[in-house]
Structure formats: C-alpha cells, structure tokens
Design an enzyme around this catalytic site. Structure first.
Site: not given
Length: 395
Positions: A171-173
């Site tokens: 999700a962050d990436l």
C-alpha cells in the site's frame, strides 16, 4: 547521464515509506531531492529494524531502501528559523512532497494557498492514509491497516478464512508510485499553463486502484472475490505446484498451452472435466491433484527445463538472496552500487526503469547517491540555496 528530471528540484517533507518512495523515484530520474528532517532523530524509519548495519549497528536498512539520491537537511518546522528556511526552499523548488496527517501543514502555517503564494509553479504531492476528505479522511494510515481496509487482505492467503497481508508494504509503495506518476503529469501540464497544482493520493486509493479484475468481479459481476491461496481465481492451471524436491509455478493462460502441459504430464487434455478453462476451474482441486501426481516423478530443474522447451510460462519460487544473485536480475540493472559515507560501497535495489535513445542506444543510468546521514548536507544545500537565490527564479 543527468537524467530526464535533471533540472527539477524536489522538496521532500515526507517520512516512513510512501512519500520517501515517491521522492526516491524522482531522484532516480535525476531530480535534485532535498530531504527535510527534524534535527531530533529525523525520519522515523531511521530507527526501524532489524536489520541494522554499520560499525555502531545504528544504520537502518529500511531507511536505505527509500532514500537514495537525496540530500538530508535538518529543519525544525515549528521554529521561526525553520519556517523561514522552508519558505526559501519552497520558492526554489518545483515539487513538494508531504505525507503528514490532514491539517498538519496548515497548522505549521503552510496551507496550499500559502505554498502557491510563495511559488505559483509548485507541484504539491500530498499522500494520506485514507484521503484528505470524506467521512474518514483524517484517519492515520499505515500499510497493513490500509491493506485490510482496502480489501487486499481478503484476496490474499490460503483461504477466505485466513486473510494474509502482502509481504511487501504494497500500500505504501503503490501510493508512492501513483504519487510520482501524478507529479510527472502535473509537471507536464505546467509546461502549458505555467502553474502548479496539488496531486493527491492515499494508501486506500492506491490499493483500490489496483483491484483490476477483482473489482469488476463485484462492480459488474456481483461476485465477491475471495482468497484462493497460490492459485488464480479465473485461470486453471495457474499457480504453485509441488514436485519431487519443492514447488514450481505454472501459468497456463490458454487451451493451446494446456494441451502442451497435459501431454507432457500424461493427462488427457480433452476429457470433459478439463477440456476448457471453465471446466478446469470447476474441477480445479482434481486438476491440482492430477498435476502434482505427475510432477512428483521429477525435480524442479527437470520440469522447468521441459516446460521451457515447450514455451509454457513456468518458474521457480526464489528467496530474496537468490533473486539478487540471479544473472537475469543483474542484467536488468536492478542493483545499483553507491558509496555510503559509513558503510563504504554497498548495493541497493535499483530503479525498474531503463531508457533507450533513438537509434537503439541505451542511456547510461543516473549516478546514484547513497542514502544520506541525518543532516549531512546542511551546508551544501544552504550554499546551493544562496546560489539559486542570487540567480533568481524557481526550478
């Protein structure tokens, strides 16, 4: 090579992973990235581990993963001096990246209107957990929470009763990747309009944005997709299968490939329960059992060689160390060497992009900078800033 973004200045106010990953992507393309960190400890990911490396065991490999090609300066944004320095940097930047909780920049005295008053050409990338508005827009967001809320965990794992997070902080990436993509679009538009704008994305939006066929299964087909373990929900056989010494993966995308695999394994491809992809999905458990019974006769190397000869997509399941030792990975320039001030020469995972000039000549990659020590570039960036200010204009 200077890189396609060599004249772009990025002011990176972000921390942890999503924002720093976006800034790193722009740095990989040649942008001049200034990472602004608090004097007391800096980016919290500097303390995330293990593993930690270095003679004092205090350098986080997590931090190293998202901060190459940046210069670090320390600024207390709550102080008058820090606010004055941030104003000067904003005037000389093309892009500002932040992933504070909604309202933090406003309380610091830098709402969007103020930033664009200082620099009308500024492109602002704002990454939040669940969006900047809406009934839950103010929620803090971390990767695993977003994976669960955005439905990804319900698709991942051995069964619907055992939801798993994706092993990488996806999700962050993805938020970082989508954010960098949005920045490039805004910079391109600025060439026509002369003005910057705000690009917004979130961990929630970035995961929902890659639902793809899982999303349309529900929005159009009114079927709720569920976890299928290591096997595809719409194609069979497509997944991981046991052989004599471990597991291999098969991806049989059409009936022509199925006939090749079936004949190799001694399975009748035309029997009614396996004749079409729809039939094979209905009888998938039986299909997996029949395939694994045949694969048990030989080891992985044997089957991968034979499947390769037939042109059927197949592969091993590699550990991370095996991936970076693989000649194919190295041939794709997916590792870069940098000279770290404490660690010396180290290798980092590199950019997934390569560029080729007209005529088929591949361009040399940007010379990469090692992830910086906290505040190591204070003097250099201030000297750069004074020079820019004397020359006038923004990036």
């Amino acid at each position: 090579m200077p890189g396609p973004l060599h004249d772009i200045v990025v002011l990176d106010l972000s921390r942890a992973l999503a924002g720093p990953h976006a800034a790193q992507m722009l740095g990989d393309l040649g942008a001049y990235v200034i990472k602004v960190e608090h004097p007391s400890g800096g980016d919290e990911s500097r303390g995330w581990g293990p593993p930690f490396v270095g003679p004092d065991g205090d350098i986080s490999t997590y931090f190293l993963a998202a901060n190459r090609n940046k210069r670090s300066i320390t600024v207390d944004l709550k102080s008058a001096e820090g606010k004055e320095l941030l104003e000067r940097l904003v005037r000389q930047s093309d892009v500002l990246i932040e992933n504070f909780r909604t309202g933090v920049l406003d309380r610091l005295g830098f709402p969007v209107a103020r930033l664009h008053e200082l620099n009308p050409r500024l492109v602002i990338l704002s990454i939040t957990g669940f969006g900047h508005d809406g009934p839950e827009g103010g929620r803090p967001g971390y990767d695993q929470i977003a994976q669960g809320e955005a439905g990804l965990m319900s698709l991942t794992g051995p069964s619907p009763d055992e939801p798993y997070r994706v092993g990488a902080s996806i999700a962050d990436l993805l938020a970082g990747i989508h954010g960098a993509f949005g920045v490039l679009a805004a910079l391109f538009e600025r060439e026509r309009t002369g003005r910057g704008k705000v690009v917004r994305t979130s961990l929630l939006a970035s995961v929902v944005g890659i639902h793809s066929y899982h999303g349309t299964a529900w929005t159009v087909g009114r079927t709720v997709p569920k976890a299928n373990g290591n096997h595809h929900s719409s194609i069979a056989p497509y997944g991981a299968f046991r052989c004599a010494d471990g597991m291999i993966q098969l991806a049989v995308a059409n009936d022509g490939q199925w006939r090749k695999v079936a004949e190799l394994l001694g399975i009748d491809p035309d029997q009614p329960k396996y004749a079409t992809n729809r039939d094979r999905l209905i009888h998938r458990d039986e299909l997996i059992a029949d395939i694994e019974k045949a694969l048990a006769a030989h080891d992985r190397a044997h089957w991968l060689a034979r499947l390769g000869e037939l042109g059927v997509p197949a592969g091993a399941i590699r550990s991370i160390d095996e991936v970076y030792a693989w000649d194919q990975v190295r041939s794709q320039r997916l590792l870069v060497k940098v000279d770290h001030p404490v660690l010396g020469e180290i290798e980092l995972p590199g950019s997934p992009l390569r560029f080729e000039a007209p005529g088929g000549v591949e361009e040399e990659p940007v010379r990469h900078l090692a992830p910086p020590a906290l505040g190591q570039d204070n003097e250099a960036v201030l000297a750069w800033l004074r020079e820019r200010e004397q020359g006038g204009g923004s990036g």
